[in-house]
Design a protein around this motif. Structure first.
Motif, PDB file in Angstrom:
ATOM      1  N   ALA A   1     121.149-110.998  90.514  1.00  0.00           N
ATOM      2  CA  ALA A   1     120.802-111.018  89.088  1.00  0.00           C
ATOM      3  C   ALA A   1     121.772-110.175  88.274  1.00  0.00           C
ATOM      4  N   PHE A   2     122.135-109.001  88.787  1.00  0.00           N
ATOM      5  CA  PHE A   2     123.100-108.157  88.086  1.00  0.00           C
ATOM      6  C   PHE A   2     124.466-108.843  88.014  1.00  0.00           C
ATOM      7  N   ILE A   3     124.866-109.492  89.104  1.00  0.00           N
ATOM      8  CA  ILE A   3     126.162-110.178  89.103  1.00  0.00           C
ATOM      9  C   ILE A   3     126.163-111.327  88.101  1.00  0.00           C
ATOM     10  N   LEU A   4     125.077-112.103  88.052  1.00  0.00           N
ATOM     11  CA  LEU A   4     124.998-113.205  87.086  1.00  0.00           C
ATOM     12  C   LEU A   4     125.014-112.683  85.649  1.00  0.00           C
ATOM     13  N   CYS A   5     124.368-111.551  85.419  1.00  0.00           N
ATOM     14  CA  CYS A   5     124.373-110.963  84.084  1.00  0.00           C
ATOM     15  C   CYS A   5     125.791-110.547  83.681  1.00  0.00           C
ATOM     16  N   LEU A   6     126.507-109.915  84.604  1.00  0.00           N
ATOM     17  CA  LEU A   6     127.878-109.505  84.312  1.00  0.00           C
ATOM     18  C   LEU A   6     128.800-110.708  84.161  1.00  0.00           C
ATOM     19  N   LEU A   7     128.549-111.761  84.931  1.00  0.00           N
ATOM     20  CA  LEU A   7     129.344-112.992  84.778  1.00  0.00           C
ATOM     21  C   LEU A   7     129.112-113.633  83.409  1.00  0.00           C
ATOM     22  N   SER A   8     127.872-113.612  82.951  1.00  0.00           N
ATOM     23  CA  SER A   8     127.591-114.162  81.617  1.00  0.00           C
ATOM     24  C   SER A   8     128.277-113.344  80.527  1.00  0.00           C
ATOM     25  N   ILE A   9     128.342-112.016  80.716  1.00  0.00           N
ATOM     26  CA  ILE A   9     129.062-111.169  79.765  1.00  0.00           C
ATOM     27  C   ILE A   9     130.545-111.536  79.749  1.00  0.00           C
ATOM     28  N   LEU A  10     131.113-111.730  80.945  1.00  0.00           N
ATOM     29  CA  LEU A  10     132.523-112.110  81.041  1.00  0.00           C
ATOM     30  C   LEU A  10     132.777-113.459  80.376  1.00  0.00           C
ATOM     31  N   CYS A  11     131.866-114.402  80.574  1.00  0.00           N
ATOM     32  CA  CYS A  11     132.023-115.717  79.951  1.00  0.00           C
ATOM     33  C   CYS A  11     131.975-115.626  78.431  1.00  0.00           C
TER      34      CYS A  11
ATOM     35  N   ALA B   1     143.419-106.146  69.117  1.00  0.00           N
ATOM     36  CA  ALA B   1     142.458-107.046  69.750  1.00  0.00           C
ATOM     37  C   ALA B   1     142.756-107.210  71.239  1.00  0.00           C
ATOM     38  N   SER B   2     144.024-107.336  71.600  1.00  0.00           N
ATOM     39  CA  SER B   2     144.401-107.516  73.002  1.00  0.00           C
ATOM     40  C   SER B   2     144.058-106.278  73.831  1.00  0.00           C
ATOM     41  N   VAL B   3     144.345-105.110  73.269  1.00  0.00           N
ATOM     42  CA  VAL B   3     144.057-103.871  74.006  1.00  0.00           C
ATOM     43  C   VAL B   3     142.557-103.669  74.163  1.00  0.00           C
ATOM     44  N   THR B   4     141.790-103.947  73.103  1.00  0.00           N
ATOM     45  CA  THR B   4     140.329-103.830  73.189  1.00  0.00           C
ATOM     46  C   THR B   4     139.766-104.818  74.197  1.00  0.00           C
ATOM     47  N   PHE B   5     140.281-106.041  74.159  1.00  0.00           N
ATOM     48  CA  PHE B   5     139.850-107.066  75.109  1.00  0.00           C
ATOM     49  C   PHE B   5     140.153-106.632  76.541  1.00  0.00           C
ATOM     50  N   LEU B   6     141.332-106.066  76.764  1.00  0.00           N
ATOM     51  CA  LEU B   6     141.712-105.598  78.094  1.00  0.00           C
ATOM     52  C   LEU B   6     140.828-104.443  78.544  1.00  0.00           C
ATOM     53  N   MET B   7     140.508-103.528  77.620  1.00  0.00           N
ATOM     54  CA  MET B   7     139.666-102.396  77.965  1.00  0.00           C
ATOM     55  C   MET B   7     138.284-102.852  78.413  1.00  0.00           C
ATOM     56  N   HIS B   8     137.682-103.775  77.682  1.00  0.00           N
ATOM     57  CA  HIS B   8     136.355-104.272  78.047  1.00  0.00           C
ATOM     58  C   HIS B   8     136.389-104.989  79.399  1.00  0.00           C
ATOM     59  N   HIS B   9     137.470-105.711  79.671  1.00  0.00           N
ATOM     60  CA  HIS B   9     137.559-106.405  80.953  1.00  0.00           C
ATOM     61  C   HIS B   9     137.782-105.439  82.113  1.00  0.00           C
ATOM     62  N   ILE B  10     138.492-104.358  81.874  1.00  0.00           N
ATOM     63  CA  ILE B  10     138.649-103.343  82.915  1.00  0.00           C
ATOM     64  C   ILE B  10     137.295-102.717  83.256  1.00  0.00           C
TER      65      ILE B  10
ATOM     66  N   LEU C   1     134.342-104.079  82.737  1.00  0.00           N
ATOM     67  CA  LEU C   1     133.527-105.097  83.403  1.00  0.00           C
ATOM     68  C   LEU C   1     133.931-105.274  84.864  1.00  0.00           C
ATOM     69  N   PHE C   2     135.232-105.186  85.135  1.00  0.00           N
ATOM     70  CA  PHE C   2     135.693-105.294  86.514  1.00  0.00           C
ATOM     71  C   PHE C   2     135.144-104.143  87.359  1.00  0.00           C
ATOM     72  N   PHE C   3     135.137-102.940  86.799  1.00  0.00           N
ATOM     73  CA  PHE C   3     134.606-101.792  87.518  1.00  0.00           C
ATOM     74  C   PHE C   3     133.114-101.938  87.789  1.00  0.00           C
ATOM     75  N   TYR C   4     132.393-102.602  86.865  1.00  0.00           N
ATOM     76  CA  TYR C   4     130.963-102.828  87.072  1.00  0.00           C
ATOM     77  C   TYR C   4     130.706-104.008  88.015  1.00  0.00           C
ATOM     78  N   PHE C   5     131.539-105.035  87.910  1.00  0.00           N
ATOM     79  CA  PHE C   5     131.301-106.277  88.653  1.00  0.00           C
ATOM     80  C   PHE C   5     131.704-106.161  90.123  1.00  0.00           C
ATOM     81  N   CYS C   6     132.847-105.530  90.370  1.00  0.00           N
ATOM     82  CA  CYS C   6     133.395-105.469  91.727  1.00  0.00           C
ATOM     83  C   CYS C   6     132.461-104.778  92.727  1.00  0.00           C
ATOM     84  N   PRO C   7     131.862-103.592  92.421  1.00  0.00           N
ATOM     85  CA  PRO C   7     130.974-102.961  93.406  1.00  0.00           C
ATOM     86  C   PRO C   7     129.764-103.814  93.762  1.00  0.00           C
ATOM     87  N   LEU C   8     129.179-104.486  92.760  1.00  0.00           N
ATOM     88  CA  LEU C   8     128.009-105.321  93.045  1.00  0.00           C
ATOM     89  C   LEU C   8     128.383-106.526  93.908  1.00  0.00           C
ATOM     90  N   LEU C   9     129.550-107.100  93.644  1.00  0.00           N
ATOM     91  CA  LEU C   9     130.012-108.213  94.465  1.00  0.00           C
ATOM     92  C   LEU C   9     130.271-107.753  95.902  1.00  0.00           C
TER      93      LEU C   9
END
Length: 351
Positions: free
Chosen positions: A228-238, A260-269, A271-279
């Protein structure tokens, strides 16, 4: 599984007792063959390794404690900043992260210091950890919705997410983050039968391993929770990708170094830190259930995921937010300048 849940609990409890006794230069009331046999079953040098894994939660907690109160002060002391939805949601996310780090570091220190917690206290700490982590994920989802509305519906943004509605949204996020873990804990409490043996320490990584030795209901809850946490983070990424797709013709993405590019990159970094451990946790659970990896490997991986990878984004993200948002950065810079000036001012008075 080859090892029952109760047998695993006995092995862990005996392993901890053996290693604590050897660490304090005392001997167990066991004969030599029994001690050698127990050492063969010991789940690695668990007691000493838990002390090593204590470093990461403490460092992340101290790092977060150093900057999060300053960011919260910068948000709530400025009238214009605290009226903006994105900063209110950011403050809520930082509060959730700080509370999570506080309780997780507390449980880890209690385990290392051989402080035995009662079953009710342990259950309360686990509930608070689940609630604060769930609150952080839900707040991240709300921040995505805020960005989506601000970028794609700018004319209706203030009407949809006014400051008063944002405060109600934060209350709803906290209610939801407590409601879902409460349902999960109550379901487990009423469906599980009393166990003839109990675990002697309140450790989240070891409890994750124990749940994989339980019945099918506990295993199902474990897998569904992580999924459920992974699906939630995937929906955020989408949602972030959808924002990027719909704004591709505006020209804000042409320069790599644009705001905009730097902010977008920061949010994805983040999200990656949150998504990777759960995966990784879900993968490790499936490998362990299917006997691809052993008990020692599974415990090592779970300790690394929980004590390093899960707490790392909560210690790093406040610094990324502080340096990225200009309003917060200016407020922090002004705050520390005034603080430094107040410390230096008495010296100039006497010269």
């Amino acid at each position: 599984m080859n090892i029952s849940e109760c047998s695993l609990l006995r092995i862990i409890n005996a392993s901890l007792m053996l290693q604590r006794e050897s660490y304090t230069n005392h001997s167990l009331n066991m004969d030599k063959p029994s001690q050698y046999m127990l050492r063969e079953w010991t789940i690695h040098p668990l007691y000493s390794e838990m002390k090593m894994f204590l470093i990461s939660p403490i460092v992340c907690f101290v790092a977060a404690l150093f900057v999060i109160p300053s960011i919260l002060f910068a948000i709530f002391s400025n009238i214009s900043i605290r009226q903006e939805t994105r900063f209110l949601l950011l403050g809520n996310a930082l509060v959730s992260d700080l509370i999570y780090l506080l309780f997780y570091t507390t449980t880890t220190i209690c385990n290392v210091m051989n402080v035995k917690l009662s079953r009710n206290v342990c259950a309360l700490l686990l509930f608070l950890l689940a609630a604060t982590y769930c609150g952080g994920v839900l707040t991240a989802a709300a921040m995505v919705v805020d960005i989506y509305l601000a970028v794609l519906w700018p004319l209706h943004y203030l009407l949809l997410l006014s400051p008063s509605r944002t405060k109600k949204l934060i209350v709803l996020l906290w209610f939801s983050s407590c409601f879902f873990p409460a349902i999960l804990f109550l379901a487990l409490y009423f469906t599980q039968k009393p166990k003839p043996c109990e675990l002697e320490l309140c450790s989240l990584p070891i409890i994750f391993i124990i749940t994989l030795h339980g019945d099918d209901t506990i295993r199902l809850f474990h897998i569904l929770l992580v999924t459920a946490f992974i699906l939630c983070l995937l929906s955020i990424l989408c949602c972030y990708l959808l924002i990027c797709y719909k704004t591709r013709e505006t020209g804000i993405w042409k320069s790599v170094s644009s705001r905009a590019s730097v902010t977008f990159l920061m949010h994805h970094i983040i999200l990656f830190f949150y998504f990777c451990p759960l995966l990784l946790l879900l993968t490790e659970s499936l490998l362990y259930i299917n006997k691809v990896i052993g008990l020692r490997t599974g415990l090592w991986l779970t300790l690394t995921i929980c004590n390093v990878l899960l707490v790392l984004p909560k210690g790093v993200s406040p610094y990324l937010y502080a340096f990225r948002y200009r309003e917060i950065y200016k407020s922090l810079k002004l705050f520390f300048k005034l603080k430094q000036h107040s410390l230096v001012a008495p010296v100039h008075r006497f010269t």
